[in-house]
Design a protein around this motif. Sequence first.
Motif, PDB file in Angstrom:
ATOM      1  N   HIS A   1       0.830  -1.205   0.000  1.00 50.25           N
ATOM      2  CA  HIS A   1       0.000   0.000   0.000  1.00 50.25           C
ATOM      3  C   HIS A   1       0.865   1.256   0.000  1.00 50.25           C
ATOM      4  N   ALA A   2       1.982   1.230   0.759  1.00 55.46           N
ATOM      5  CA  ALA A   2       2.892   2.375   0.800  1.00 55.46           C
ATOM      6  C   ALA A   2       3.514   2.619  -0.569  1.00 55.46           C
ATOM      7  N   ALA A   3       3.876   1.527  -1.254  1.00 58.30           N
ATOM      8  CA  ALA A   3       4.454   1.672  -2.592  1.00 58.30           C
ATOM      9  C   ALA A   3       3.426   2.251  -3.552  1.00 58.30           C
ATOM     10  N   TRP A   4       2.174   1.843  -3.411  1.00 55.00           N
ATOM     11  CA  TRP A   4       1.117   2.368  -4.289  1.00 55.00           C
ATOM     12  C   TRP A   4       0.866   3.847  -4.026  1.00 55.00           C
ATOM     13  N   LEU A   5       0.924   4.239  -2.749  1.00 55.24           N
ATOM     14  CA  LEU A   5       0.749   5.651  -2.409  1.00 55.24           C
ATOM     15  C   LEU A   5       1.860   6.507  -3.016  1.00 55.24           C
ATOM     16  N   GLU A   6       3.071   5.957  -3.044  1.00 56.94           N
ATOM     17  CA  GLU A   6       4.191   6.687  -3.651  1.00 56.94           C
ATOM     18  C   GLU A   6       3.949   6.894  -5.141  1.00 56.94           C
ATOM     19  N   LYS A   7       3.452   5.832  -5.813  1.00 60.68           N
ATOM     20  CA  LYS A   7       3.154   5.954  -7.249  1.00 60.68           C
ATOM     21  C   LYS A   7       2.041   6.970  -7.485  1.00 60.68           C
ATOM     22  N   LYS A   8       1.049   6.943  -6.609  1.00 61.75           N
ATOM     23  CA  LYS A   8      -0.078   7.880  -6.751  1.00 61.75           C
ATOM     24  C   LYS A   8       0.392   9.309  -6.538  1.00 61.75           C
ATOM     25  N   LYS A   9       1.275   9.495  -5.549  1.00 61.67           N
ATOM     26  CA  LYS A   9       1.794  10.834  -5.270  1.00 61.67           C
ATOM     27  C   LYS A   9       2.595  11.364  -6.457  1.00 61.67           C
ATOM     28  N   ALA A  10       3.442  10.478  -7.026  1.00 66.16           N
ATOM     29  CA  ALA A  10       4.249  10.895  -8.182  1.00 66.16           C
ATOM     30  C   ALA A  10       3.358  11.218  -9.369  1.00 66.16           C
ATOM     31  N   ARG A  11       2.297  10.450  -9.541  1.00 67.21           N
ATOM     32  CA  ARG A  11       1.364  10.689 -10.655  1.00 67.21           C
ATOM     33  C   ARG A  11       0.634  12.010 -10.463  1.00 67.21           C
ATOM     34  N   ASP A  12       0.198  12.272  -9.229  1.00 66.99           N
ATOM     35  CA  ASP A  12      -0.505  13.538  -8.943  1.00 66.99           C
ATOM     36  C   ASP A  12       0.390  14.739  -9.210  1.00 66.99           C
ATOM     37  N   GLU A  13       1.676  14.594  -8.875  1.00 64.69           N
ATOM     38  CA  GLU A  13       2.616  15.699  -9.117  1.00 64.69           C
ATOM     39  C   GLU A  13       2.776  15.964 -10.612  1.00 64.69           C
ATOM     40  N   LYS A  14       2.808  14.905 -11.412  1.00 67.10           N
ATOM     41  CA  LYS A  14       2.920  15.073 -12.862  1.00 67.10           C
ATOM     42  C   LYS A  14       1.675  15.747 -13.428  1.00 67.10           C
ATOM     43  N   ILE A  15       0.513  15.345 -12.890  1.00 69.05           N
ATOM     44  CA  ILE A  15      -0.744  15.967 -13.348  1.00 69.05           C
ATOM     45  C   ILE A  15      -0.739  17.456 -13.021  1.00 69.05           C
ATOM     46  N   ALA A  16      -0.237  17.814 -11.819  1.00 66.12           N
ATOM     47  CA  ALA A  16      -0.186  19.224 -11.407  1.00 66.12           C
ATOM     48  C   ALA A  16       0.735  20.036 -12.316  1.00 66.12           C
ATOM     49  N   LYS A  17       1.761  19.387 -12.893  1.00 59.76           N
ATOM     50  CA  LYS A  17       2.683  20.065 -13.801  1.00 59.76           C
ATOM     51  C   LYS A  17       2.167  20.095 -15.233  1.00 59.76           C
TER      52      LYS A  17
END
Length: 271
Positions: free
Chosen positions: A51-67
Amino acid sequence: MSGGEAPPPYVDAADEKVQDPSIPDRMVSNKSANRPFLAYKEYRVEQEALHAAWLEKKKARDEKIAKGEKVGPLEPDPTTPQDITLKGFLKFIVISLLCIVLAGKFFTGSYIWESDSQWLKVKTYWPQNQRLFSERLLAEYNGKDGKPFYLAIDGDVFDVSKGKAYQEGGSYHHFVGVDAARAFGTGCFQTHRTHDTRGMSEKELNSLTHWKKFYSEHKDYIKVGRVNHPPIDPASPIPEHCDPKKANAAKKEEAKNEEAKKRKEVDHEEL
């Protein structure tokens, strides 16, 4: 072992200490009673890591969307419990049936495991020719001019073309093209080729019920419709039995039933 030397102390391997999966610096007993809890803790630690690894992927994806960067679809969380939906259940049923059918073809060479039951035939559930017959139309289905062999019993019409006994010259050919319900109950195959069941004994009616069930459950005979009979004139004579002894027995039984009916009416009036 010599003299009074004491035996070495017994050591059970289950008494050894193992590391607690959820607390690295803690050691716990490895005895049988603890193992299910240890296994569950280990499972929970693995789930939390996923779950922690998935949260990291989600966080990285959200950051890309914000950019404003383009990203692909987010993979589902592998730790989310999966509910069994109706679609999933139906999929399971279809796959199971497919496996059974293919196994039948592999082991027996038949998709239906060499079963000849009418319940495995599509025509049983989707008859091709369910229709309403007149007595005149039913009589035309006697095998001539390429037509199939039909017979009726107590109103239900069945295709009996697969039965050799119903074909021309067969022992049951006289049943073809007619509703001979009375004959099935009385055994008067030549004289009782009629649907008129008036005056039949309980035993004869039970015999008729038996034959109705026989045709409805037979693997080769398929119901194709109903026959529409004109109403029977209640004042018309009841067909005579072909066996005089059975005829007399039927009359006695009919008189007995009539007497019992009258007695019951009298008893009811007295009450």
